[in-house]
Write a protein that holds these residues in place. Sequence first.
Motif, PDB file in Angstrom:
ATOM      1  N   LEU A  25       0.829  -1.198   0.000  1.00  0.00           N
ATOM      2  CA  LEU A  25       0.000   0.000   0.000  1.00  0.00           C
ATOM      3  C   LEU A  25       0.865   1.250   0.000  1.00  0.00           C
ATOM      4  O   LEU A  25       0.615   2.190  -0.771  1.00  0.00           O
ATOM      5  N   SER A  26       1.892   1.274   0.829  1.00  0.00           N
ATOM      6  CA  SER A  26       2.769   2.449   0.886  1.00  0.00           C
ATOM      7  C   SER A  26       3.467   2.679  -0.442  1.00  0.00           C
ATOM      8  O   SER A  26       3.615   3.824  -0.894  1.00  0.00           O
ATOM      9  N   GLU A  27       3.905   1.599  -1.099  1.00  0.00           N
ATOM     10  CA  GLU A  27       4.577   1.727  -2.390  1.00  0.00           C
ATOM     11  C   GLU A  27       3.619   2.239  -3.458  1.00  0.00           C
ATOM     12  O   GLU A  27       3.994   3.072  -4.292  1.00  0.00           O
ATOM     13  N   ALA A  28       2.378   1.743  -3.441  1.00  0.00           N
ATOM     14  CA  ALA A  28       1.394   2.193  -4.428  1.00  0.00           C
ATOM     15  C   ALA A  28       1.060   3.663  -4.226  1.00  0.00           C
ATOM     16  O   ALA A  28       0.967   4.440  -5.186  1.00  0.00           O
ATOM     17  N   VAL A  29       0.881   4.064  -2.972  1.00  0.00           N
ATOM     18  CA  VAL A  29       0.561   5.458  -2.671  1.00  0.00           C
ATOM     19  C   VAL A  29       1.726   6.358  -3.065  1.00  0.00           C
ATOM     20  O   VAL A  29       1.536   7.433  -3.647  1.00  0.00           O
ATOM     21  N   ASP A  30       2.942   5.925  -2.771  1.00  0.00           N
ATOM     22  CA  ASP A  30       4.129   6.708  -3.145  1.00  0.00           C
ATOM     23  C   ASP A  30       4.215   6.861  -4.658  1.00  0.00           C
ATOM     24  O   ASP A  30       4.539   7.947  -5.164  1.00  0.00           O
ATOM     25  N   ALA A  31       3.918   5.777  -5.393  1.00  0.00           N
ATOM     26  CA  ALA A  31       3.979   5.845  -6.854  1.00  0.00           C
ATOM     27  C   ALA A  31       2.963   6.846  -7.387  1.00  0.00           C
ATOM     28  O   ALA A  31       3.272   7.656  -8.271  1.00  0.00           O
ATOM     29  N   ALA A  32       1.750   6.811  -6.852  1.00  0.00           N
ATOM     30  CA  ALA A  32       0.712   7.739  -7.309  1.00  0.00           C
ATOM     31  C   ALA A  32       1.079   9.179  -6.986  1.00  0.00           C
ATOM     32  O   ALA A  32       0.928  10.076  -7.831  1.00  0.00           O
ATOM     33  N   ALA A  33       1.562   9.405  -5.776  1.00  0.00           N
ATOM     34  CA  ALA A  33       1.934  10.766  -5.391  1.00  0.00           C
ATOM     35  C   ALA A  33       3.099  11.276  -6.220  1.00  0.00           C
ATOM     36  O   ALA A  33       3.115  12.440  -6.657  1.00  0.00           O
ATOM     37  N   SER A  34       4.086  10.429  -6.469  1.00  0.00           N
ATOM     38  CA  SER A  34       5.258  10.833  -7.247  1.00  0.00           C
ATOM     39  C   SER A  34       4.884  11.192  -8.680  1.00  0.00           C
ATOM     40  O   SER A  34       5.539  12.030  -9.306  1.00  0.00           O
ATOM     41  N   ALA A  35       3.827  10.539  -9.197  1.00  0.00           N
ATOM     42  CA  ALA A  35       3.385  10.814 -10.568  1.00  0.00           C
ATOM     43  C   ALA A  35       2.468  12.026 -10.639  1.00  0.00           C
ATOM     44  O   ALA A  35       2.040  12.407 -11.735  1.00  0.00           O
ATOM     45  N   GLY A  36       2.155  12.619  -9.501  1.00  0.00           N
ATOM     46  CA  GLY A  36       1.298  13.799  -9.492  1.00  0.00           C
ATOM     47  C   GLY A  36      -0.181  13.513  -9.568  1.00  0.00           C
ATOM     48  O   GLY A  36      -0.970  14.413  -9.864  1.00  0.00           O
ATOM     49  N   LEU A  37      -0.579  12.265  -9.288  1.00  0.00           N
ATOM     50  CA  LEU A  37      -1.996  11.910  -9.343  1.00  0.00           C
ATOM     51  C   LEU A  37      -2.705  12.445  -8.095  1.00  0.00           C
ATOM     52  O   LEU A  37      -2.076  12.762  -7.089  1.00  0.00           O
ATOM     53  N   GLY A  38      -4.030  12.471  -8.156  1.00  0.00           N
ATOM     54  CA  GLY A  38      -4.779  13.052  -7.055  1.00  0.00           C
ATOM     55  C   GLY A  38      -5.375  12.057  -6.086  1.00  0.00           C
ATOM     56  O   GLY A  38      -5.796  12.437  -4.989  1.00  0.00           O
ATOM     57  N   ALA A  39      -5.434  10.781  -6.468  1.00  0.00           N
ATOM     58  CA  ALA A  39      -6.169   9.827  -5.647  1.00  0.00           C
ATOM     59  C   ALA A  39      -5.682   8.411  -5.916  1.00  0.00           C
ATOM     60  O   ALA A  39      -4.963   8.147  -6.892  1.00  0.00           O
ATOM     61  N   VAL A  40      -6.099   7.515  -5.037  1.00  0.00           N
ATOM     62  CA  VAL A  40      -5.885   6.081  -5.233  1.00  0.00           C
ATOM     63  C   VAL A  40      -7.194   5.356  -4.931  1.00  0.00           C
ATOM     64  O   VAL A  40      -7.973   5.777  -4.072  1.00  0.00           O
ATOM     65  N   GLY A  41      -7.425   4.282  -5.659  1.00  0.00           N
ATOM     66  CA  GLY A  41      -8.520   3.373  -5.345  1.00  0.00           C
ATOM     67  C   GLY A  41      -7.936   2.170  -4.629  1.00  0.00           C
ATOM     68  O   GLY A  41      -6.964   1.579  -5.104  1.00  0.00           O
ATOM     69  N   LEU A  42      -8.508   1.811  -3.487  1.00  0.00           N
ATOM     70  CA  LEU A  42      -7.946   0.762  -2.641  1.00  0.00           C
ATOM     71  C   LEU A  42      -8.722  -0.542  -2.764  1.00  0.00           C
ATOM     72  O   LEU A  42      -9.884  -0.559  -3.179  1.00  0.00           O
ATOM     73  N   TRP A  43      -8.053  -1.622  -2.363  1.00  0.00           N
ATOM     74  CA  TRP A  43      -8.692  -2.934  -2.260  1.00  0.00           C
ATOM     75  C   TRP A  43      -8.751  -3.350  -0.807  1.00  0.00           C
ATOM     76  O   TRP A  43      -7.912  -2.960   0.013  1.00  0.00           O
ATOM     77  N   ARG A  44      -9.729  -4.141  -0.475  1.00  0.00           N
ATOM     78  CA  ARG A  44     -10.017  -4.456   0.916  1.00  0.00           C
ATOM     79  C   ARG A  44      -8.876  -5.165   1.621  1.00  0.00           C
ATOM     80  O   ARG A  44      -8.660  -4.952   2.815  1.00  0.00           O
ATOM     81  N   HIS A  45      -8.150  -6.022   0.919  1.00  0.00           N
ATOM     82  CA  HIS A  45      -7.081  -6.752   1.614  1.00  0.00           C
ATOM     83  C   HIS A  45      -6.010  -5.797   2.131  1.00  0.00           C
ATOM     84  O   HIS A  45      -5.405  -6.050   3.172  1.00  0.00           O
ATOM     85  N   GLN A  46      -5.801  -4.683   1.426  1.00  0.00           N
ATOM     86  CA  GLN A  46      -4.836  -3.694   1.891  1.00  0.00           C
ATOM     87  C   GLN A  46      -5.355  -2.971   3.132  1.00  0.00           C
ATOM     88  O   GLN A  46      -4.605  -2.707   4.075  1.00  0.00           O
ATOM     89  N   VAL A  47      -6.627  -2.648   3.117  1.00  0.00           N
ATOM     90  CA  VAL A  47      -7.235  -1.982   4.263  1.00  0.00           C
ATOM     91  C   VAL A  47      -7.212  -2.909   5.476  1.00  0.00           C
ATOM     92  O   VAL A  47      -6.880  -2.506   6.596  1.00  0.00           O
ATOM     93  N   GLN A  48      -7.528  -4.169   5.258  1.00  0.00           N
ATOM     94  CA  GLN A  48      -7.543  -5.130   6.357  1.00  0.00           C
ATOM     95  C   GLN A  48      -6.143  -5.377   6.907  1.00  0.00           C
ATOM     96  O   GLN A  48      -5.969  -5.608   8.118  1.00  0.00           O
ATOM     97  N   GLU A  49      -5.149  -5.327   6.048  1.00  0.00           N
ATOM     98  CA  GLU A  49      -3.770  -5.540   6.489  1.00  0.00           C
ATOM     99  C   GLU A  49      -3.326  -4.466   7.483  1.00  0.00           C
ATOM    100  O   GLU A  49      -2.637  -4.747   8.468  1.00  0.00           O
TER     101      GLU A  49
END
Length: 299
Positions: A25-49
């Motif tokens: 999750l941290s890597e995905a969020v970092d990738a999105a932020a580094s690319a200048g995107l505004g949001a991420v869509g999450l999956w439940r297994h990440q939230v549960q983790e």
Amino acid sequence: MSATGSTPDLSRCSLNTATVKHATLSEAVDAAASAGLGAVGLWRHQVQEHGAEKAARIVSDAGLRVSSLCRGGFLTAADEAGIAAALDDNKRAIEETAGVGTRELVFVVGGLPALSVPGQGPRPDAGPGDRDVAAARARVADRLAELAPFAAEHDVRIVLEALHPMFAADRAVISTLGQALDLAAPFAPETVGVVVDTYHVWWDPQLRSSIARAGAEGRIAGYQVCDWNLPLAADPLNSRGHVGDGYVDFPTISRWVAETGYTGDVETEIFNEEIWAADPRDTARTVGERYARHVLPHL
């Protein structure tokens, strides 16, 4: 584009974390932020983790929003135990959605009860009733009626996703946006909406009128983009490609969505083994570039 006309506005561009499946999750969020995107869509297994509170903080600390949570659904069980399990799991999903800071919970409604596991053959003991598509759709409507009040109590919207007909047997007995809208019709639009996913609905001859209907009813809760690639992978589910690499007419569909007044996030959600193997930061940059080229000018 920005005021200078040189930098694309990626504030509505969202990276669904399924697109970078093997990233944390941290890597995905970092990738999105580094690319200048505004949001991420999450999956439940990440939230549960991490737990909903920590997952929400990981996203917000990066300056991003949560555009949606995937996924609830699988509502077609015909036996009492299966129905109870589906209701229990979806109530947990609704609570997780509220906890992570989004209103939008994407529902894949489920396939035929004859299928024990998506992507596999029917159970040896499956009877004729387990192949009854109309009855399965009716059970989806029944479960929605039971879940909608709980979703409303938590200020969460159930977002119905129509899947391409080739997934009707094992994943979703609703195949068109029109069918999704018919299922949503008995409920308030802030409680049950729909998502327009280009991979699944690009082929539909009624797509323009269905998008217009969804807009008029106030039910468009998300716009997901990725391309339809050929040849299909051994698992067709993984045949999605980057926007612009396949056959979907993104300018036209994006204009139809924009004409409804939709101003929400645009998620890129890709299932593709080669893309999953790529560096998440490279993938996120490509997501932003393709959004800017093929989608943004038409919103």
